[in-house]
Design an enzyme around this catalytic site. Structure first.
Site, PDB file in Angstrom:
ATOM      1  N   ARG A  46       0.849  -1.194   0.000  1.00 42.16           N
ATOM      2  CA  ARG A  46       0.000   0.000   0.000  1.00 42.16           C
ATOM      3  C   ARG A  46       0.889   1.251   0.000  1.00 42.16           C
ATOM      4  O   ARG A  46       0.596   2.248  -0.641  1.00 42.16           O
ATOM      5  CB  ARG A  46      -0.958   0.004   1.202  1.00 42.16           C
ATOM      6  CG  ARG A  46      -1.702   1.307   1.329  1.00 42.16           C
ATOM      7  CD  ARG A  46      -3.006   1.300   2.117  1.00 42.16           C
ATOM      8  NE  ARG A  46      -3.160   0.290   3.126  1.00 42.16           N
ATOM      9  CZ  ARG A  46      -2.692   0.374   4.386  1.00 42.16           C
ATOM     10  NH1 ARG A  46      -2.017   1.442   4.779  1.00 42.16           N
ATOM     11  NH2 ARG A  46      -2.895  -0.599   5.233  1.00 42.16           N
ATOM     12  N   TYR A  98     -14.188  19.678 -15.661  1.00 39.05           N
ATOM     13  CA  TYR A  98     -14.536  18.271 -15.901  1.00 39.05           C
ATOM     14  C   TYR A  98     -15.656  17.873 -14.925  1.00 39.05           C
ATOM     15  O   TYR A  98     -15.595  18.181 -13.729  1.00 39.05           O
ATOM     16  CB  TYR A  98     -13.285  17.415 -15.671  1.00 39.05           C
ATOM     17  CG  TYR A  98     -13.543  15.931 -15.697  1.00 39.05           C
ATOM     18  CD1 TYR A  98     -13.811  15.286 -16.892  1.00 39.05           C
ATOM     19  CD2 TYR A  98     -13.525  15.181 -14.528  1.00 39.05           C
ATOM     20  CE1 TYR A  98     -14.059  13.925 -16.923  1.00 39.05           C
ATOM     21  CE2 TYR A  98     -13.767  13.824 -14.548  1.00 39.05           C
ATOM     22  CZ  TYR A  98     -14.037  13.196 -15.745  1.00 39.05           C
ATOM     23  OH  TYR A  98     -14.289  11.856 -15.767  1.00 39.05           O
ATOM     24  N   ASP A 170      -4.896  20.563 -13.684  1.00 33.55           N
ATOM     25  CA  ASP A 170      -5.306  19.283 -14.248  1.00 33.55           C
ATOM     26  C   ASP A 170      -4.812  19.274 -15.692  1.00 33.55           C
ATOM     27  O   ASP A 170      -5.350  19.960 -16.549  1.00 33.55           O
ATOM     28  CB  ASP A 170      -6.835  19.149 -14.175  1.00 33.55           C
ATOM     29  CG  ASP A 170      -7.345  17.811 -14.710  1.00 33.55           C
ATOM     30  OD1 ASP A 170      -6.608  17.156 -15.462  1.00 33.55           O
ATOM     31  OD2 ASP A 170      -8.489  17.441 -14.376  1.00 33.55           O
TER      32      ASP A 170
HETATM   33  C1  LIG Z   1     -11.085  11.619 -16.850  1.00 34.08           C
HETATM   34  C2  LIG Z   1     -10.709  12.898 -16.206  1.00 34.08           C
HETATM   35  C3  LIG Z   1     -10.562  12.996 -14.813  1.00 34.08           C
HETATM   36  C4  LIG Z   1     -10.858  11.836 -13.890  1.00 34.08           C
HETATM   37  O1  LIG Z   1      -9.999  10.766 -14.069  1.00 34.08           O
HETATM   38  P1  LIG Z   1     -10.397   9.215 -13.847  1.00 34.08           P
HETATM   39  O2  LIG Z   1      -9.148   8.500 -14.209  1.00 34.08           O
HETATM   40  O3  LIG Z   1     -11.539   8.923 -14.756  1.00 34.08           O
HETATM   41  O4  LIG Z   1     -10.762   9.082 -12.412  1.00 34.08           O
HETATM   42  C5  LIG Z   1     -10.171  14.220 -14.287  1.00 34.08           C
HETATM   43  N1  LIG Z   1      -9.951  15.283 -15.074  1.00 34.08           N
HETATM   44  C6  LIG Z   1     -10.095  15.224 -16.420  1.00 34.08           C
HETATM   45  C7  LIG Z   1      -9.833  16.448 -17.232  1.00 34.08           C
HETATM   46  C8  LIG Z   1     -10.464  14.046 -17.033  1.00 34.08           C
HETATM   47  O5  LIG Z   1     -10.625  13.993 -18.360  1.00 34.08           O
END
Ligand SMILES: *Cc1c(COP(=O)(O)O)cnc(C)c1O
Length: 379
Positions: A46, A98, A170
Site C-alpha cells: 500500500r 470536468y 489538471d
Molecule cells: C477523466 C478525467 C478525470 C478523472 O480521471 P479518472 O481517471 O476517470 O478518475 C479528471 N480530469 C479530467 C480532465 C479528465 O478527463
C-alpha cells in the site's frame, strides 16, 4: 534530456538482478525484512511497490517534477490534493470544469466545509476578485472540457504566488507532451493517466507531479493512510503506454488539426472549438503555453438539437460513441446528454454548452478515414 528521450528513459533503470529492460510487475502485497524496520526500501505494497515507483519516476521526469505520486484513478489523485485542506479553506476554480471534478468538489468536499468559487478563468480579473483571505488553492483545468477554452497558466500562477496561494493544474487534456505546467509556475500537476498517458483505453489511473516537499509529504502520507493505490499491473500498463506518448499524441494532434479545419468548411457545422484555429478566442495563449494544440475537437451543428447530434453519432463507423478520451482510437461523445446531462438546459446554454455540441477525441487512425467517417455522418 529532451522530451522524446525522457518518455522512454526518465527515472528508468534496467532491473538489477536480471537486467530486464522493462520493470517487472511486482505482484506482491508485502516484502521480506531482515529485522523490524530494516528492509530494502519496501515493506508493504500500500505504501510502495517497485513497479509503481518506476511509473512515478517516469511521470515526474515528464513533468519536470522532483516527485510523482500515483493513484488508483484521476479522481483519487484529485481527492488526495483537496484533502490537504481543512474546513473553512477556500479554493478558486473554473466554471468550465470536468464533470467528475465538479461533482467531487460540490458533492464531497463542500458538505465538509471546504468552499469553492467557480469562475471564468479566461478573465484574470474574475480570478483575482474571487480570492479571499481563506483562499489556499487555485485549481486550473486547461484546455477545458468540452469547450476547449485555454487558461493562462503563467498569469494565474504568478497571481497565486502574489497571494501566497498554491496553483494546481489538471493537465489531462494536454498531456505533458504538449504542456508542462510546473515550468509555467504551477506548484502541482494532476493527471488522469487513464487518458493520454495510458493511451490505450485499457487502464484507470491517476497521478500527481510536484517539486513542493510539503505537498509530497502530505500526499504520500495520505496514500498510505487512505489507500487509493494503483495495482502493479495497472502501473505497468500505464508505464508501457507512456513510452509511446510522444509519437501517439503528435499523430493525434496532426489528425485533429486536419479535422478541425475540415469541419470549419462544412455547411452543416455551426462552430468549431479547437485551440489551433486562429479564430479560437485564446489561440495566442495556447500558442504560448502549449507545444501544439491538442487532440480534442468540439463542434456544434446549425440544427442545434440533441436529435441532430444523435443522428450524426449513430452513423459514425470509425469514431466510437463512448465516454473517455486520449486513446489510440477515435471517440465521439455528446456532452449535453452524457457528461453534462444533469445540468439544466438553460444553465448549460448560458455556459455555451449547446444541445448539438459534439466532442471528438481524435486517435491515431488515418486522417482521411476519420474525415470520410464524419462526412458520411454529417449528411
Ligand atoms: C477523466 C478525467 C478525470 C478523472 O480521471 P479518472 O481517471 O476517470 O478518475 C479528471 N480530469 C479530467 C480532465 C479528465 O478527463
Amino acid at each position: 534530456m529532451k522530451f522524446n528521450t525522457k518518455a522512454i528513459h526518465a527515472g528508468q533503470k534496467n532491473e538489477e538482478t536480471t537486467g530486464a529492460v522493462m520493470p517487472p510487475i511486482f505482484q506482491t502485497s508485502t516484502f521480506a525484512q531482515e529485522s523490524p524496520n530494516v528492509h530494502q526500501g519496501y515493506d508493504y505494497a500500500r505504501v510502495g511497490n517497485p513497479t509503481r515507483t518506476a511509473l512515478e519516476n517516469l511521470i515526474a521526469g515528464l513533468e519536470g517534477a522532483d516527485e510523482g505520486i500515483c493513484f488508483s484513478s484521476g479522481v483519487a489523485a484529485m481527492d488526495a490534493i483537496i484533502r490537504m485542506f481543512r474546513p473553512g479553506d477556500h479554493i478558486v476554480t473554473t466554471n468550465d470544469l470536468y464533470g467528475g471534478s465538479y461533482r467531487l468538489f460540490k458533492e464531497m468536499f463542500e458538505p465538509f466545509g471546504i468552499k469553492f468559487s467557480f469562475v471564468d478563468m479566461t478573465d484574470l480579473s474574475l480570478v483575482e476578485e474571487a480570492i479571499t483571505k481563506e483562499t489556499k488553492l487555485i485549481w486550473v483545468e486547461t484546455p477545458t472540457n468540452p469547450l476547449l477554452r485555454v487558461v493562462d497558466i503563467e498569469k494565474i500562477s504568478s497571481l497565486a504566488k502574489k497571494h501566497n496561494i498554491l496553483t494546481a493544474v489538471d493537465n489531462t487534456f494536454a498531456s505533458p507532451y504538449l504542456q508542462q505546467p510546473l515550468s509555467l509556475g504551477a506548484d502541482i500537476v494532476m493527471h488522469s493517466t487513464t487518458k493520454f498517458l495510458g493511451g490505450h483505453s485499457d487502464v484507470i489511473g491517476g497521478a500527481v507531479a510536484t517539486s513542493n516537499k510539503e505537498v509530497t509529504e502530505k500526499l504520500r502520507f495520505q496514500i498510505k493512510t487512505t489507500g487509493a493505490v494503483p495495482g502493479p499491473m495497472d502501473c505497468y500498463l500505464t508505464l508501457r503506454g507512456i513510452k509511446t506518448l510522444a509519437v501517439r499524441v503528435q499523430r493525434s494532434v496532426d489528425n485533429a488539426k486536419k479535422i478541425a479545419q475540415w469541419l470549419t468548411e462544412q455547411p452543416e457545422v455551426e462552430k468549431v472549438y479547437y485551440p489551433g484555429l486562429t479564430s479560437h478566442a485564446q489561440h495566442d495563449i495556447a500558442k504560448k503555453q502549449m507545444n501544439d494544440f491538442g487532440a480534442m475537437v468540439s463542434f456544434s451543428l446549425k440544427d442545434d438539437s440533441i436529435e441532430a447530434a444523435g443522428r450524426l453519432m449513430s452513423k459514425t463507423n470509425v469514431f466510437t460513441l463512448a465516454e473517455s478520451l486520449g486513446g489510440v482510437e477515435s471517440l465521439v461523445s455528446h456532452p449535453a446528454s452524457m457528461t453534462h446531462g444533469s445540468i439544466p438546459k438553460e444553465v448549460r446554454e448560458k455556459a455555451g454548452l449547446f444541445d448539438s455540441l459534439i466532442r471528438l477525441s481524435v486517435g491515431i487512425e488515418d486522417a482521411d478515414d476519420l474525415i470520410d467517417d464524419l462526412k458520411q455522418s454529417l449528411n
